[in-house]
Design a protein around this motif. Sequence first.
Motif, mmCIF file in Angstrom:
data_model
loop_
_atom_site.group_PDB
_atom_site.id
_atom_site.type_symbol
_atom_site.label_atom_id
_atom_site.label_comp_id
_atom_site.label_asym_id
_atom_site.label_seq_id
_atom_site.Cartn_x
_atom_site.Cartn_y
_atom_site.Cartn_z
ATOM 1 N N SER A 110 0.912 -0.887 0.140
ATOM 2 C CA SER A 110 0.102 -0.048 -0.033
ATOM 3 C C SER A 110 0.931 1.006 -0.070
ATOM 4 C CB SER A 110 -0.825 0.016 1.182
ATOM 5 O OG SER A 110 -0.256 0.730 2.325
ATOM 6 N N LYS A 114 -1.237 5.048 4.650
ATOM 7 C CA LYS A 114 -2.606 4.375 4.595
ATOM 8 C C LYS A 114 -2.567 2.820 4.446
ATOM 9 C CE LYS A 114 -6.812 5.529 1.436
ATOM 10 N NZ LYS A 114 -7.512 6.054 0.274
ATOM 11 N N TYR A 115 -3.524 2.285 4.970
ATOM 12 C CA TYR A 115 -3.539 0.931 4.958
ATOM 13 C C TYR A 115 -2.545 0.263 5.449
ATOM 14 C CZ TYR A 115 -7.394 1.921 1.916
ATOM 15 O OH TYR A 115 -8.465 2.496 1.204
ATOM 16 N N PRO A 120 -4.048 -4.648 2.992
ATOM 17 C CA PRO A 120 -4.141 -3.525 2.424
ATOM 18 C C PRO A 120 -4.788 -3.508 0.984
ATOM 19 C CG PRO A 120 -2.161 -4.622 2.567
ATOM 20 C CD PRO A 120 -2.712 -5.334 3.383
ATOM 21 N N TYR A 123 -8.560 -3.889 1.219
ATOM 22 C CA TYR A 123 -9.473 -2.498 1.409
ATOM 23 C C TYR A 123 -9.327 -1.258 0.437
ATOM 24 C CZ TYR A 123 -10.452 -3.650 6.244
ATOM 25 O OH TYR A 123 -11.230 -4.546 7.421
ATOM 26 N N ALA A 124 -8.152 -1.406 -0.152
ATOM 27 C CA ALA A 124 -7.896 -0.507 -1.513
ATOM 28 C C ALA A 124 -9.048 -0.603 -2.467
ATOM 29 C CB ALA A 124 -6.510 -0.441 -1.925
ATOM 30 N N THR A 132 -3.296 2.118 -5.539
ATOM 31 C CA THR A 132 -2.793 1.614 -4.227
ATOM 32 C C THR A 132 -1.255 1.612 -4.560
ATOM 33 O OG1 THR A 132 -2.575 -0.297 -2.742
ATOM 34 C CG2 THR A 132 -2.922 -0.638 -4.856
ATOM 35 N N SER A 202 -5.947 -1.589 8.022
ATOM 36 C CA SER A 202 -6.597 -2.441 7.179
ATOM 37 C C SER A 202 -6.318 -3.914 7.662
ATOM 38 C CB SER A 202 -5.934 -2.391 5.564
ATOM 39 O OG SER A 202 -4.584 -2.842 5.699
#
Length: 314
Positions: A110, A114-115, A120, A123-124, A132, A202
């Motif tokens: 990721s 983030k994540y 990861p 969730y992206a 991502t 995530s």
Amino acid sequence: MTTVVFMGTPAFAVPVLQGLLDKKYDILCVVTQPDRPVGRKHKISQSPVKQAAVKNNIPVFQPEKLSGSPEMQRVIDFHPDLIVTAAYGQFLPTKMLNAVKIASVNVHGSLLPKYRGGAPVQYAIMNGDKETGISLIYMVKKMDAGDILSQKAVKIEDDDDTESMFKKLSFVGRDLLLETLPKVISGDVAPVPQDESQVVFSPNIKPDEEILDFSQTAFMINAKIRALRPDPVAYTMINDKRTKIWKAEVINQHTDLQPGLVVEKTKHQLLLSAGKGTVLSILEIQPAGKPKQQITDYLNGIGQSLKVGQQVIK
């Protein structure tokens, strides 16, 4: 020759390991998760990383729990120049991180911060993100919180799922690692601390997150289907029977029907209403106890009883 202990488990990590081998890094050992039962028959299977290591005659360690294990002590006793991890699946104890001569580096799927966490890529996709990427970070005891060494963004296409994204990211991760490691080894790198105010987590997907919510828009439902394919696969209850949805498509039309109703049914098409008047076309489906099948086969079998306007998902 630079010595490396490599730690990883899924297919995502295999190109990273192979890249290190191709560049003649000295892989002292591979640490991976224990062999696990896989599939409906629960056949005991080796991780993709173990298979790659065995093929290349690399010693393999598989502790059930890394911390305090004899395998951890053997890694410490190696005093490797580097530890490189890619989706290994366990925390590395501080004692182990401190055993390296140069650095412990993680290849994370990721654009951190983030994540952080174990899912990861899922969730992206599930959140409808347009991109991502890969982050190379120094490893610290806190999950995915180390300073960033380098990053590269990767676009998420409309038809990408977790499997296709992991394939893309594995090769991007390999290339970014091989480009960055010489700078880490020479000290010619400028690590960037992560912005803690921007952290998004995530965690691993829980069973209750596999359920599709048809009050969401068709776009978000389809995003979850793609995110959870090929494993664990999203599902819903059609006429009170658990049904996995493997593949779907957002249809560019509006309906006044409440979510979860049959909008249209032909021999080859099943359209269901979703949130905000959106419509989802089901393409591949798997009723409980049945194999995955194309929607045409489903509509010729179990799906024959479905009627336009029927509330099939509650």
